[in-house]
Design an enzyme around this catalytic site. Structure first.
Site, mmCIF file in Angstrom:
data_model
loop_
_atom_site.group_PDB
_atom_site.id
_atom_site.type_symbol
_atom_site.label_atom_id
_atom_site.label_comp_id
_atom_site.label_asym_id
_atom_site.label_seq_id
_atom_site.Cartn_x
_atom_site.Cartn_y
_atom_site.Cartn_z
ATOM 1 N N ILE A 139 0.859 -1.179 0.000
ATOM 2 C CA ILE A 139 0.000 0.000 0.000
ATOM 3 C C ILE A 139 0.899 1.235 0.000
ATOM 4 O O ILE A 139 1.705 1.427 0.900
ATOM 5 C CB ILE A 139 -0.942 -0.015 1.222
ATOM 6 C CG1 ILE A 139 -1.902 -1.209 1.128
ATOM 7 C CG2 ILE A 139 -1.703 1.294 1.319
ATOM 8 C CD1 ILE A 139 -2.803 -1.235 -0.104
ATOM 9 N N LYS A 140 0.712 2.046 -1.049
ATOM 10 C CA LYS A 140 1.586 3.207 -1.242
ATOM 11 C C LYS A 140 0.978 4.434 -0.555
ATOM 12 O O LYS A 140 -0.136 4.843 -0.859
ATOM 13 C CB LYS A 140 1.756 3.467 -2.741
ATOM 14 C CG LYS A 140 2.969 4.316 -3.076
ATOM 15 C CD LYS A 140 2.966 4.775 -4.518
ATOM 16 C CE LYS A 140 3.356 3.699 -5.492
ATOM 17 N NZ LYS A 140 3.587 4.268 -6.846
#
Length: 353
Positions: A139-140
Site C-alpha cells: 500500500i503506497k
C-alpha cells in the site's frame, strides 16, 4: 551473454517496473524484474489505449460511478500484476515480488479541506480496504503530514507499506520511525516488510533551476548523493533489528530528465542494493547499450569536495518544500485526469451501443 539488466540484478539490485501494463509486466518479468508499482498516470495511459474498454463497459453496466470504476480497474490491473510476481513472493518468503497500490491522491489535493487527522483516518481506512486478502500488495502512502500520521496504524494492522514522495532525510526518518512503532505493536515481526521510495532525478531538476551556483562536478549529483545518504541511514537503522525480511529503499524517479545525461546515469550510480523502480523507457534504453555492465556503486559517494559543495549550497529544507509542492500537484492532478478520462469513456462506450 549477460544483458545490461541481468548485470544490474547480479550487482545486488532488485529490479521493479514502474508500470502495471500487462504486456510490459510480462516482458520485464522475463528480463528479471521481480516487482512493479502503479499510479493514476499509468492507469490512465492504459485506459487511453482502448485495450480495457470491455472491462470498463462491464463495470459501467454494473452501475458503478466514475470514481468506483477508476478504483475497480486499478485493483484489477494491480491484481493481474501481482499474479505474475506471486512466485517471487512465495520463493523469497515475502521479501520480494510485490506490486504497489497507490491510495487516493485526492486526499492531498490543494482543494481538500480535511485536517491532517482526518486525512490520516482516510488513509488508514483505504489502506485496510485495498490491502485485504492481498499477500503481495504494497500500500503506497505519501510522506505528507496525513500520510505520515497514518503509517503507525497501517503497519500495526499488518499492512505492508511503500512510503512514497520522499525527498529528504526528515521525511525518511519520520516515515521509518512511524513504521517501526507500528511494527512493534504486531504480535509477530515474521511478515513485517516496508520500503521507502526516494525520488532521485527530480532533485537534480530542482538544483539546476534553483542552485545554479553549484560547481560543475556537483550539479546533477545532488539526487544521487541524497539517495546514497538515505540508503546508508536506512542500512544503519535496521542493522541491529534482526528482522527476517529486508526493510529497503526504493530508488524511484530513476529516468533521466536532462537530455545530455546517459539513460543509465541514476541506475548505475545506485546499483548494488535494495530496489530500483525504473520506467519502461529507461529499461529499454539500457538494454540496447551493447556491452553495458553494472557494478555495485550505491555505497560509493562522490569525492569530498563535491559533497562539501553540495552541503554548503543546497538548502535541503527549502528543496523538500518546493519539491513536495510540485510533487503533490503531480500526485493529485493525474487522479483528476483519470476520472475525467473515465467520464469521457463512459460517453463514448454508451454512444457505441
Amino acid at each position: 551473454m549477460t544483458t545490461p539488466l541481468e548485470s544490474l540484478i547480479a550487482s545486488g539490485t532488485k529490479l521493479w517496473l514502474d508500470s502495471i501494463d500487462p504486456d510490459l509486466v510480462a516482458t520485464n518479468r522475463a528480463q528479471g524484474a521481480t516487482g512493479a508499482t502503479s499510479n493514476p498516470i499509468i492507469v490512465g495511459d492504459l485506459i487511453k489505449t482502448g485495450r480495457f474498454d470491455d472491462r470498463l463497459a462491464t463495470l459501467m453496466d454494473e452501475g458503478f460511478d466514475d470514481e468506483t470504476v477508476a478504483w475497480q480497474v486499478t485493483n484489477l490491473l494491480v491484481k493481474e500484476a501481482q499474479e505474475v510476481f506471486s512466485d517471487v513472493h512465495e520463493k523469497t518468503r515475502g521479501n520480494d515480488g510485490y506490486v504497489s497500490f497507490e491510495l487516493d491522491p485526492l486526499l492531498e489535493d490543494v482543494e481538500c479541506k480535511l485536517s491532517t487527522e482526518e486525512r490520516a483516518a482516510e488513509y488508514i481506512e483505504l489502506g485496510k480496504k485495498w490491502a485485504a486478502g492481498q499477500s503481495n500488495r504494497m500500500i503506497k502512502v505519501p510522506a505528507t503530514p496525513g500520510g505520515l500520521a497514518a503509517l503507525e496504524e497501517l503497519v500495526a494492522a499488518g499492512i505492508t507499506v511503500n512510503v512514497t514522495l520522499i525527498f529528504s532525510e526528515r521525511q525518511y526518518q519520520a516515515a521509518r520511525d512511524a513504521v517501526w512503532r507500528g511494527a512493534q505493536r504486531r504480535d509477530s515481526l515474521d511478515n513485517f516488510k516496508s520500503v521507502y521510495s526516494i525520488f532521485v532525478s527530480r532533485i537534480d531538476v530542482y538544483t539546476a533551476k534553483h542552485v545554479a551556483e553549484l560547481s560543475e562536478a556537483a550539479q546533477g549529483m545532488v539526487g544521487i548523493v541524497n539517495a546514497q545518504r538515505l540508503w546508508q541511514d536506512n542500512q544503519a537503522f535496521w542493522a541491529d533489528k534482526k528482522l527476517p525480511l529486508d526493510q529497503e529503499i526504493i530508488f524511484a524517479s530513476t529516468g533521466t530528465k536532462n537530455p545530455n545525461d546517459p539513460p543509465q546515469k541514476y541506475v548505475a550510480a545506485l546499483a548494488g542494493s535494495d530496489i530500483q523502480t525504473n520506467p519502461p523507457a529507461t529499461n529499454d534504453a539500457i538494454q540496447k547499450i551493447d556491452g553495458l555492465t553494472f557494478e555495485r556503486a550505491v555505497d560509493q559517494l562522490p569525492p569530498q569536495e563535491v559533497l562539501d559543495d553540495i552541503d554548503a549550497k543546497v538548502d535541503f529544507t527549502k528543496m523538500e518544500e518546493t519539491l513536495m509542492e510540485e510533487g503533490l500537484a503531480k500526485f493529485a492532478d493525474p487522479q483528476k485526469a483519470l476520472l475525467a478520462l473515465i467520464a469521457e469513456k463512459r460517453s463514448t462506450l454508451q454512444a457505441a451501443k
